[in-house]
Design a protein around this motif. Structure first.
Motif, PDB file in Angstrom:
ATOM      1  N   LEU A 252       4.468 -58.116  24.315  1.00  0.00           N
ATOM      2  CA  LEU A 252       3.293 -58.473  23.511  1.00  0.00           C
ATOM      3  C   LEU A 252       3.271 -59.955  23.161  1.00  0.00           C
ATOM      4  N   ARG A 253       4.415 -60.574  23.215  1.00  0.00           N
ATOM      5  CA  ARG A 253       4.527 -61.977  22.804  1.00  0.00           C
ATOM      6  C   ARG A 253       3.534 -62.870  23.554  1.00  0.00           C
ATOM      7  N   LYS A 254       3.308 -62.561  24.830  1.00  0.00           N
ATOM      8  CA  LYS A 254       2.408 -63.387  25.640  1.00  0.00           C
ATOM      9  C   LYS A 254       0.977 -63.362  25.096  1.00  0.00           C
ATOM     10  N   HIS A 255       0.611 -62.259  24.440  1.00  0.00           N
ATOM     11  CA  HIS A 255      -0.782 -62.079  24.036  1.00  0.00           C
ATOM     12  C   HIS A 255      -0.976 -62.171  22.525  1.00  0.00           C
ATOM     13  N   ASP A 256       0.076 -62.474  21.786  1.00  0.00           N
ATOM     14  CA  ASP A 256      -0.015 -62.523  20.320  1.00  0.00           C
ATOM     15  C   ASP A 256      -0.427 -63.923  19.880  1.00  0.00           C
TER      16      ASP A 256
END
Length: 470
Positions: A252-256
């Protein structure tokens, strides 16, 4: 005439200097307050004067704690027992440096002062009642004293729990005829949870409480496993589930967006302060602990070499943390971890509820208090497959209310209601399938018990030992 001109020049010059000084002073007041030393005293900003940022809900100041759906019996039902799980009140940060570099834990005076409280009459009674500090089985005083250490409950945390107890007395006191003899208290082995339970009990029972005879059971397990040995609580499979969940959620880090904004801004802040790089983690949970706990205690922002972390940055981190845990609520590996981690607590709860329903005379305690942590409430919600859109605020409370049908009721079903910070969440329980649930009255107790019985089979075991094998 020359003297008059000189006098006018002097007056105008003095006025100009005064204006410059006033502007300078106003500019100083607009800047973030940089602590001169780690000697800041506790001085909580009243909520009415505090900022309206997103993090305020997490702080959960005592003025904002209210009663909600607690203690409202459905038609044809009588309340017979309550179990509450609370998070401790406001505390100091747990970590002194990583991942935010050399920011010190603030030095806070933990002596209670009635002038800081919005419930001054009760606060003053509590101070007087605990002045002599009767001996107990615990290694901590009944309330914070002297200078706070890292992780310690603050005076604001004491006030929150007294307010909680007062509201629960209003909701349940008369219905359950509460007194010290029919209340059971359990706390994890931390000063902040023990002192939170003491403050809540004072709010619940008032001046008549006898602290010397008040018994508080202990558990050294944050998931409230109270088995006689640590080995009985240890579950390797739960750790595997948790590791897999973290791997799933790391994507999720890529899209947070909130995470990246906070991450970028915090690195710029550190570059300005010229104190090197900062540890990168996802989510920024440790940073949240350091930033939010200091903000909630109103002891000033984190500053280093003239550069301060701002409230806007704290809000970004808060948004990122909540997004992470909202996704965690949907993750099957996270739910598997939670069911195993919280199994012993649910086992104890189901046994109590069953005895209250079948042999009420055999149980003296009609009200039970578990003083625990945010990291207890989160897996509780995960295991029940309930949504938790925000990380649990300080002094959060989860209520399990058990109701029996009255003589003239047209049913024999015992009902369970689950209420979180005043909000009735019972209708969100997916496993409540008995017809009565659709009346909005609550969840059939037998549905809750059946869900518990299927908890281990749902993660691949018919008992706890086998379910925990890897």
């Amino acid at each position: 005439m020359a003297n008059l001109r000189q006098m006018l020049v002097l007056i105008l010059s003095a006025s100009f200097v005064s204006v410059i000084l006033l502007v300078h002073q106003l500019h100083k007041l607009a800047q973030p307050r940089i602590p001169e030393s780690p000697g800041s005293l506790y001085n909580r900003v009243p909520p009415s004067q505090a900022s309206s940022s997103a993090i305020q809900g997490y702080c959960n100041h005592a003025d904002n704690i209210t009663i909600g759906a607690e203690g409202l019996p459905p038609n044809g039902y009588k309340l017979i027992s309550v179990t509450t799980l609370i998070r401790h009140g406001d505390r100091l940060p747990m970590l002194a440096s990583p991942p935010l570099g050399p920011f010190m834990v603030p030095r806070v005076n933990c002596e209670l002062n009635v002038s800081h409280s919005s419930i001054s009459h009760l606060f003053n009674m509590f101070i007087e009642k605990t002045k002599d500090m009767p001996k107990t089985d615990w290694p901590f005083p009944l309330r914070p004293v002297g200078w706070c250490n890292p992780e310690d409950l603050t005076p604001s945390g004491v006030e929150q729990q007294i307010k909680n107890g007062l509201l629960l007395r209003e909701a349940y006191g008369e219905q359950l005829i509460l007194d010290q003899k029919n209340i059971r208290v359990v706390s994890t082995t931390f000063s902040r949870t023990y002192q939170s339970s003491i403050a809540l009990m004072f709010g619940l029972l008032g001046e008549g409480i006898d602290f010397e005879s008040l018994h508080v059971d202990s558990t050294n397990n944050t998931m409230l496993c109270r088995s006689s040995t640590k080995q009985e609580c240890y579950c390797p499979r739960a750790e595997v589930f948790l590791l897999e969940a973290k791997r799933d959620l790391a994507r999720l880090r890529k899209h947070d967006e909130n995470f990246h904004k906070f991450n970028d801004s915090i690195h710029k802040t550190f570059q300005q302060a010229k104190i090197g790089s900062v540890e990168v983690e996802y989510p920024w949970s440790s940073a949240h602990d350091m930033l939010a706990s200091r903000f909630c205690s109103s002891v000033g922002p984190y500053c280093q070499r003239g550069t301060c972390i701002t409230e806007a940055q704290i809000d970004l981190n808060w948004g990122s943390l909540n997004s992470y845990h909202q996704e965690m609520s949907k993750n099957s590996n996270a739910r598997g971890w939670a069911k195993l981690a919280m199994y012993h607590f649910f086992q104890e709860l189901v046994q109590r509820l069953t005895r209250h329903a079948t042999h009420p005379a055999s149980i003296k305690d009609v009200f039970s208090v578990y003083a625990a942590h945010d990291v207890t409430i989160k897996p509780l919600f995960l295991a029940l497959e309930l949504p938790l859109n925000q990380w649990p605020p300080y002094a959060s409370r989860v209520m399990f209310e058990l109701y029996r049908p009255t003589v003239d009721a047209d049913t024999e079903e015992f009902l369970l209601k689950i209420i979180y910070n005043g909000q009735d969440l019972t209708r969100l329980l997916k496993f409540c399938t008995t017809r009565i649930v659709w009346s909005g009255s609550g969840c059939a107790l037998r549905d809750f018990i059946n869900y518990f019985r299927n908890m281990l089979p749902s993660v691949g075991g018919d008992n706890f030992g086998r379910a925990c094998r890897v």
